[in-house]
Write a protein that holds these residues in place. Structure first.
Motif, short mmCIF file in Angstrom:
data_model
loop_
_atom_site.label_atom_id
_atom_site.label_comp_id
_atom_site.label_asym_id
_atom_site.label_seq_id
_atom_site.Cartn_x
_atom_site.Cartn_y
_atom_site.Cartn_z
N ASN A 30 0.96 -1.29 -0.02
CA ASN A 30 0.01 -0.09 0.04
C ASN A 30 0.80 1.19 0.21
OD1 ASN A 30 0.51 0.72 2.85
ND2 ASN A 30 -1.21 -0.38 3.38
N LYS A 31 0.47 2.29 -0.47
CA LYS A 31 1.06 3.30 -0.66
C LYS A 31 1.36 4.19 0.63
CE LYS A 31 -0.38 5.94 -4.40
NZ LYS A 31 -1.02 6.72 -5.12
N SER A 32 0.28 4.24 1.37
CA SER A 32 0.65 4.86 2.72
C SER A 32 1.77 4.02 3.60
CB SER A 32 -0.57 4.78 3.61
OG SER A 32 -1.11 3.52 3.91
N GLY A 33 1.85 2.72 3.29
CA GLY A 33 3.06 1.95 4.08
C GLY A 33 4.33 2.62 3.64
N ALA A 118 -8.11 -1.27 14.62
CA ALA A 118 -7.40 -1.98 13.66
C ALA A 118 -7.41 -2.78 12.55
CB ALA A 118 -5.98 -2.29 14.40
N ALA A 119 -6.94 -2.86 11.27
CA ALA A 119 -7.47 -3.64 10.29
C ALA A 119 -6.40 -3.80 9.41
CB ALA A 119 -8.56 -3.21 9.54
N GLY A 120 -6.17 -5.06 8.87
CA GLY A 120 -4.94 -5.30 8.10
C GLY A 120 -5.41 -6.70 7.50
N SER A 121 -4.70 -7.28 6.46
CA SER A 121 -4.84 -8.27 5.76
C SER A 121 -3.61 -9.02 5.33
CB SER A 121 -5.62 -8.23 4.52
OG SER A 121 -5.03 -7.16 3.49
N LEU A 122 -3.50 -10.25 4.78
CA LEU A 122 -2.48 -11.12 4.38
C LEU A 122 -2.81 -11.39 2.99
CD1 LEU A 122 0.19 -12.88 5.10
CD2 LEU A 122 -1.35 -14.14 6.12
N GLU A 123 -1.79 -11.57 2.16
CA GLU A 123 -2.17 -12.33 0.73
C GLU A 123 -1.01 -13.11 0.71
OE1 GLU A 123 -1.50 -10.46 -3.59
OE2 GLU A 123 -2.89 -9.49 -2.41
N VAL A 124 -1.20 -14.35 0.17
CA VAL A 124 -0.10 -15.31 -0.24
C VAL A 124 -0.46 -15.77 -1.51
CG1 VAL A 124 0.62 -17.74 0.36
CG2 VAL A 124 -0.22 -16.27 2.13
N PHE A 137 -1.05 -6.04 6.96
CA PHE A 137 -1.28 -5.77 8.37
C PHE A 137 0.08 -5.06 8.74
CE2 PHE A 137 0.01 -9.95 8.17
CZ PHE A 137 1.15 -9.89 9.17
N ALA A 138 1.31 -5.34 8.27
CA ALA A 138 2.32 -4.64 9.18
C ALA A 138 2.30 -3.25 9.06
CB ALA A 138 3.86 -5.15 8.25
N ASN A 139 1.84 -2.49 8.17
CA ASN A 139 1.75 -0.90 8.42
C ASN A 139 0.94 -0.63 9.55
OD1 ASN A 139 2.60 1.53 7.36
ND2 ASN A 139 0.50 1.87 6.81
N GLU A 140 -0.04 -1.27 9.92
CA GLU A 140 -0.97 -0.95 11.13
C GLU A 140 0.08 -1.30 12.27
OE1 GLU A 140 -4.13 0.35 12.75
OE2 GLU A 140 -4.27 -0.06 10.69
N VAL A 142 3.33 -0.99 12.48
CA VAL A 142 4.53 -0.13 12.69
C VAL A 142 4.10 1.25 12.90
CG1 VAL A 142 4.86 0.65 10.07
CG2 VAL A 142 6.72 0.64 11.74
N ALA A 143 2.57 1.74 12.52
CA ALA A 143 2.16 3.09 12.91
C ALA A 143 1.76 3.20 14.56
CB ALA A 143 1.00 3.34 12.00
N THR A 144 1.25 1.85 14.84
CA THR A 144 0.79 1.92 16.22
C THR A 144 1.99 2.19 16.93
OG1 THR A 144 -1.21 0.52 15.69
CG2 THR A 144 -0.41 0.63 17.93
N GLY A 145 2.92 1.39 16.66
CA GLY A 145 4.31 1.57 17.55
C GLY A 145 5.10 2.78 17.36
N ALA A 146 4.86 3.46 16.21
CA ALA A 146 5.66 4.58 16.01
C ALA A 146 4.86 5.77 16.60
CB ALA A 146 5.67 4.71 14.47
#
Length: 192
Positions: A30-33, A118-124, A137-140, A142-146
């Motif tokens: 995603n662009k925001s990530g 908080a929301a996110g997804s995984l694609e395989v 979901f990784a961006n969610e 890192v944003a929470t931690g940051a």
């Protein structure tokens, strides 16, 4: 000075990464990530800037260069030095919270403080050549931690505050390099 020049170019690339509309495969998840990644890296670069400016300003060999600064250049240089001295601890905390690499402590804090929405997804993806995963979901995380330690009543307020502080520091860093270029490097590169 060489260190400041490299950091300036790093910062320019990082800010371009934040502002770009489309960076192809870098925007795959995603662009925001991608934008947040470059913002985090730029804050780490600001921390290095703060250290480099303070060190350069104290070097005996730099004192002769500073003595040749005109009034305007001297004003901008002093403003940058004072800013980074006064805000060194804040920039270090900001870097530790947002710009440093995402370590175990950051991950634990982020997971513990994820918001209920908080929301996110995984694609395989499986292909006959192998496969791969995209961790949306990784961006969610890192944003929470940051943003956890950034004051504010909501994520958007925290983000605005972080960016506002970073923009002031970016401006000071850029002006400091402009001082070096104008007063010292430009002439040595055959002032055009």
């Amino acid at each position: 000075m060489a260190c400041l020049c490299v950091l300036f170019e790093d910062l320019r690339i990082e800010l371009s990464g934040v502002q770009a509309d489309d960076l192809g495969t870098l925007d795959e998840c995603n662009k925001s990530g991608r934008k947040f990644y470059f913002l985090r890296r730029s804050i780490a670069t600001l921390h290095e800037f703060a250290t480099a400016i303070q060190e350069l300003d104290q070097l005996p060999s730099f004192q002769a260069i500073k003595a040749d600064f005109n009034v305007v250049v001297a004003k901008h240089w002093v403003s940058a030095v004072v800013y980074f001295k006064d805000h060194a601890n804040y920039i270090a905390r900001m870097r530790n919270n947002v710009g440093g690499h995402f370590g175990r402590a950051s991950a634990k804090a982020a997971i513990a403080h994820l918001l209920p929405d908080a929301a996110g997804s995984l694609e395989v993806i499986f292909t006959n050549r192998g496969g791969g995963a995209k961790l949306f979901f990784a961006n969610e995380i890192v944003a929470t931690g940051a943003l956890y330690h950034v004051p504010g009543s909501c994520v958007s307020a925290k983000s605005r505050r972080l960016v506002r502080h970073a923009l002031v520091a970016f401006r000071k860093a850029t002006r400091a390099v402009d001082c070096i270029v104008y007063a010292y490097l430009w002439e040595r590169f055959g002032r055009g």
